[in-house]
Design a protein around this motif. Sequence first.
Motif, PDB file in Angstrom:
ATOM      1  N   LYS A 186       0.830  -1.208   0.000  1.00 39.29           N
ATOM      2  CA  LYS A 186       0.000   0.000   0.000  1.00 39.29           C
ATOM      3  C   LYS A 186       0.863   1.256   0.000  1.00 39.29           C
ATOM      4  CE  LYS A 186      -3.756  -2.167   2.612  1.00 39.29           C
ATOM      5  NZ  LYS A 186      -4.599  -2.077   3.838  1.00 39.29           N
ATOM      6  N   ASP A 187       0.239   2.361  -0.364  1.00 37.52           N
ATOM      7  CA  ASP A 187       0.913   3.644  -0.288  1.00 37.52           C
ATOM      8  C   ASP A 187       0.967   4.125   1.164  1.00 37.52           C
ATOM      9  OD1 ASP A 187      -0.717   4.784  -3.326  1.00 37.52           O
ATOM     10  OD2 ASP A 187       1.206   3.737  -3.045  1.00 37.52           O
ATOM     11  N   ARG A 188       1.853   5.057   1.412  1.00 41.48           N
ATOM     12  CA  ARG A 188       1.924   5.646   2.743  1.00 41.48           C
ATOM     13  C   ARG A 188       0.637   6.424   3.008  1.00 41.48           C
ATOM     14  NH1 ARG A 188       7.558   7.908   4.865  1.00 41.48           N
ATOM     15  NH2 ARG A 188       7.960   5.734   4.306  1.00 41.48           N
ATOM     16  N   GLU A 189       0.100   6.262   4.198  1.00 38.48           N
ATOM     17  CA  GLU A 189      -1.219   6.804   4.547  1.00 38.48           C
ATOM     18  C   GLU A 189      -1.105   7.694   5.782  1.00 38.48           C
ATOM     19  OE1 GLU A 189      -5.599   5.019   5.982  1.00 38.48           O
ATOM     20  OE2 GLU A 189      -3.814   3.758   5.961  1.00 38.48           O
ATOM     21  N   PHE A 190      -1.768   8.824   5.720  1.00 44.91           N
ATOM     22  CA  PHE A 190      -1.839   9.712   6.876  1.00 44.91           C
ATOM     23  C   PHE A 190      -2.675   9.066   7.975  1.00 44.91           C
ATOM     24  CE2 PHE A 190      -2.040  13.491   9.338  1.00 44.91           C
ATOM     25  CZ  PHE A 190      -3.347  13.615   9.788  1.00 44.91           C
ATOM     26  N   VAL A 191      -2.166   9.081   9.202  1.00 45.95           N
ATOM     27  CA  VAL A 191      -2.884   8.516  10.339  1.00 45.95           C
ATOM     28  C   VAL A 191      -3.373   9.621  11.276  1.00 45.95           C
ATOM     29  CG1 VAL A 191      -2.717   7.015  12.365  1.00 45.95           C
ATOM     30  CG2 VAL A 191      -1.584   6.370  10.224  1.00 45.95           C
ATOM     31  N   SER A 192      -2.446  10.436  11.737  1.00 45.23           N
ATOM     32  CA  SER A 192      -2.834  11.498  12.660  1.00 45.23           C
ATOM     33  C   SER A 192      -1.748  12.562  12.709  1.00 45.23           C
ATOM     34  CB  SER A 192      -3.060  10.951  14.068  1.00 45.23           C
ATOM     35  OG  SER A 192      -1.823  10.613  14.672  1.00 45.23           O
ATOM     36  N   ALA A 193      -2.142  13.727  13.222  1.00 46.03           N
ATOM     37  CA  ALA A 193      -1.182  14.807  13.415  1.00 46.03           C
ATOM     38  C   ALA A 193      -1.619  15.635  14.605  1.00 46.03           C
ATOM     39  CB  ALA A 193      -1.067  15.670  12.166  1.00 46.03           C
ATOM     40  N   ILE A 194      -0.638  16.278  15.201  1.00 45.58           N
ATOM     41  CA  ILE A 194      -0.907  17.168  16.317  1.00 45.58           C
ATOM     42  C   ILE A 194      -0.149  18.473  16.054  1.00 45.58           C
ATOM     43  CG2 ILE A 194       0.956  16.152  17.716  1.00 45.58           C
ATOM     44  CD1 ILE A 194      -0.918  16.621  20.173  1.00 45.58           C
ATOM     45  N   ARG A 195      -0.864  19.571  16.152  1.00 51.11           N
ATOM     46  CA  ARG A 195      -0.278  20.861  15.810  1.00 51.11           C
ATOM     47  C   ARG A 195       0.707  21.330  16.866  1.00 51.11           C
ATOM     48  NH1 ARG A 195      -3.401  25.756  13.642  1.00 51.11           N
ATOM     49  NH2 ARG A 195      -1.280  26.185  13.010  1.00 51.11           N
ATOM     50  N   HIS A 196       1.607  22.196  16.397  1.00 54.35           N
ATOM     51  CA  HIS A 196       2.629  22.701  17.294  1.00 54.35           C
ATOM     52  C   HIS A 196       2.044  23.629  18.348  1.00 54.35           C
ATOM     53  CE1 HIS A 196       2.158  26.137  14.642  1.00 54.35           C
ATOM     54  NE2 HIS A 196       2.891  26.864  15.452  1.00 54.35           N
ATOM     55  N   ASN A 197       0.978  24.351  18.002  1.00 54.73           N
ATOM     56  CA  ASN A 197       0.393  25.282  18.965  1.00 54.73           C
ATOM     57  C   ASN A 197      -1.037  24.871  19.273  1.00 54.73           C
ATOM     58  OD1 ASN A 197      -0.559  25.889  16.416  1.00 54.73           O
ATOM     59  ND2 ASN A 197      -0.706  28.078  16.793  1.00 54.73           N
ATOM     60  N   GLY A 198      -1.317  24.755  20.510  1.00 52.09           N
ATOM     61  CA  GLY A 198      -2.668  24.395  20.921  1.00 52.09           C
ATOM     62  C   GLY A 198      -2.911  22.908  21.005  1.00 52.09           C
ATOM     63  N   GLY A 199      -2.070  22.136  20.358  1.00 53.75           N
ATOM     64  CA  GLY A 199      -2.234  20.691  20.444  1.00 53.75           C
ATOM     65  C   GLY A 199      -3.444  20.153  19.715  1.00 53.75           C
ATOM     66  N   PHE A 200      -3.975  20.893  18.752  1.00 56.87           N
ATOM     67  CA  PHE A 200      -5.118  20.380  17.993  1.00 56.87           C
ATOM     68  C   PHE A 200      -4.695  19.117  17.245  1.00 56.87           C
ATOM     69  CE2 PHE A 200      -7.810  23.833  18.950  1.00 56.87           C
ATOM     70  CZ  PHE A 200      -7.042  24.974  18.951  1.00 56.87           C
ATOM     71  N   THR A 201      -5.629  18.169  17.150  1.00 51.78           N
ATOM     72  CA  THR A 201      -5.319  16.893  16.528  1.00 51.78           C
ATOM     73  C   THR A 201      -6.175  16.649  15.300  1.00 51.78           C
ATOM     74  OG1 THR A 201      -6.826  15.834  18.097  1.00 51.78           O
ATOM     75  CG2 THR A 201      -4.478  15.799  18.635  1.00 51.78           C
ATOM     76  N   TYR A 202      -5.639  15.860  14.394  1.00 53.41           N
ATOM     77  CA  TYR A 202      -6.291  15.538  13.133  1.00 53.41           C
ATOM     78  C   TYR A 202      -6.074  14.057  12.872  1.00 53.41           C
ATOM     79  CZ  TYR A 202      -5.810  20.563  12.907  1.00 53.41           C
ATOM     80  OH  TYR A 202      -5.868  21.896  13.217  1.00 53.41           O
ATOM     81  N   TYR A 203      -7.062  13.435  12.216  1.00 49.98           N
ATOM     82  CA  TYR A 203      -7.012  11.991  12.011  1.00 49.98           C
ATOM     83  C   TYR A 203      -7.453  11.610  10.609  1.00 49.98           C
ATOM     84  CZ  TYR A 203      -6.664  12.053  17.062  1.00 49.98           C
ATOM     85  OH  TYR A 203      -6.253  12.303  18.338  1.00 49.98           O
ATOM     86  N   GLN A 259       5.125  17.162   3.116  1.00 54.14           N
ATOM     87  CA  GLN A 259       5.353  18.357   3.907  1.00 54.14           C
ATOM     88  C   GLN A 259       6.363  18.132   5.029  1.00 54.14           C
ATOM     89  OE1 GLN A 259       4.241  21.240   3.090  1.00 54.14           O
ATOM     90  NE2 GLN A 259       4.997  22.361   4.877  1.00 54.14           N
ATOM     91  N   TYR A 260       6.581  16.895   5.388  1.00 52.13           N
ATOM     92  CA  TYR A 260       7.351  16.595   6.582  1.00 52.13           C
ATOM     93  C   TYR A 260       8.851  16.487   6.285  1.00 52.13           C
ATOM     94  CZ  TYR A 260       3.004  16.317   8.978  1.00 52.13           C
ATOM     95  OH  TYR A 260       1.784  16.658   9.518  1.00 52.13           O
ATOM     96  N   ASP A 261       9.607  17.090   7.180  1.00 52.57           N
ATOM     97  CA  ASP A 261      11.052  17.207   6.968  1.00 52.57           C
ATOM     98  C   ASP A 261      11.844  16.069   7.581  1.00 52.57           C
ATOM     99  OD1 ASP A 261       9.980  20.309   7.764  1.00 52.57           O
ATOM    100  OD2 ASP A 261      11.002  20.045   5.835  1.00 52.57           O
ATOM    101  N   TYR A 262      11.365  15.559   8.685  1.00 53.36           N
ATOM    102  CA  TYR A 262      12.117  14.541   9.420  1.00 53.36           C
ATOM    103  C   TYR A 262      11.221  13.339   9.678  1.00 53.36           C
ATOM    104  CZ  TYR A 262      14.959  18.662  10.280  1.00 53.36           C
ATOM    105  OH  TYR A 262      15.709  19.800  10.113  1.00 53.36           O
ATOM    106  N   ASP A 287       7.248  18.353  10.955  1.00 51.57           N
ATOM    107  CA  ASP A 287       7.160  19.402   9.929  1.00 51.57           C
ATOM    108  C   ASP A 287       7.539  20.729  10.560  1.00 51.57           C
ATOM    109  OD1 ASP A 287       4.327  21.047   8.355  1.00 51.57           O
ATOM    110  OD2 ASP A 287       6.477  21.245   7.980  1.00 51.57           O
ATOM    111  N   ARG A 288       8.642  21.310  10.167  1.00 54.72           N
ATOM    112  CA  ARG A 288       9.106  22.559  10.785  1.00 54.72           C
ATOM    113  C   ARG A 288       8.329  23.779  10.282  1.00 54.72           C
ATOM    114  NH1 ARG A 288      15.074  22.359   8.006  1.00 54.72           N
ATOM    115  NH2 ARG A 288      14.398  22.456   5.840  1.00 54.72           N
ATOM    116  N   SER A 289       7.697  23.663   9.099  1.00 58.92           N
ATOM    117  CA  SER A 289       6.954  24.822   8.613  1.00 58.92           C
ATOM    118  C   SER A 289       5.634  24.992   9.354  1.00 58.92           C
ATOM    119  CB  SER A 289       6.675  24.690   7.115  1.00 58.92           C
ATOM    120  OG  SER A 289       5.690  23.697   6.878  1.00 58.92           O
ATOM    121  N   ALA A 290       5.122  23.861   9.874  1.00 54.97           N
ATOM    122  CA  ALA A 290       3.897  23.887  10.695  1.00 54.97           C
ATOM    123  C   ALA A 290       2.719  24.534   9.972  1.00 54.97           C
ATOM    124  CB  ALA A 290       4.155  24.581  12.028  1.00 54.97           C
ATOM    125  N   ILE A 291       2.609  24.262   8.674  1.00 59.56           N
ATOM    126  CA  ILE A 291       1.504  24.824   7.897  1.00 59.56           C
ATOM    127  C   ILE A 291       0.290  23.923   8.046  1.00 59.56           C
ATOM    128  CG2 ILE A 291       0.716  25.446   5.586  1.00 59.56           C
ATOM    129  CD1 ILE A 291       3.633  25.970   4.864  1.00 59.56           C
TER     130      ILE A 291
END
Length: 125
Positions: free
Chosen positions: A42-59, A111-114, A98-102
């Motif tokens: 399979k292709d790489r799939e987005f699972v979740s993310a947490i923002r640098h400010n506020g800790g908002f999460t995405y799934y 988008q991810y650097d590391y 992701d250092r740009s945090a967009i």
Amino acid sequence: VQLQASGGGLVQAGGSMRLSCAASGLTISRYNMAWFRQGPGKDREFVSAIRHNGGFTYYGDSVQGRFVASRDNAKNTVYLQMNDLKPEDTAVYFCAADRSAILSQIRRSEQYDYWGQGTQVTVSS
């Protein structure tokens, strides 16, 4: 910069598991931090993310309501609590920074650097 993912293994369907991603060389509170996964064939799939400010999460749609992302800034570590695991969750899980945090790009792997080295999660039926 190093992202060290751990916590993977073998679990039965319906079980739970927590992944950790310990960061060194960067401060996670300044980065959007994400988990991606790649299953067999399979292709790489987005699972979740947490923002640098506020800790908002995405799934991703396939894990919404079952997985919970969190972070501990004092430990410079992010976590992925995975509940009600299914065989289709079997994959190598990667953490990324992701250092740009967009916000608009938070689901895009490009988008991810590391990236961490990945940890295998296997869910048996």
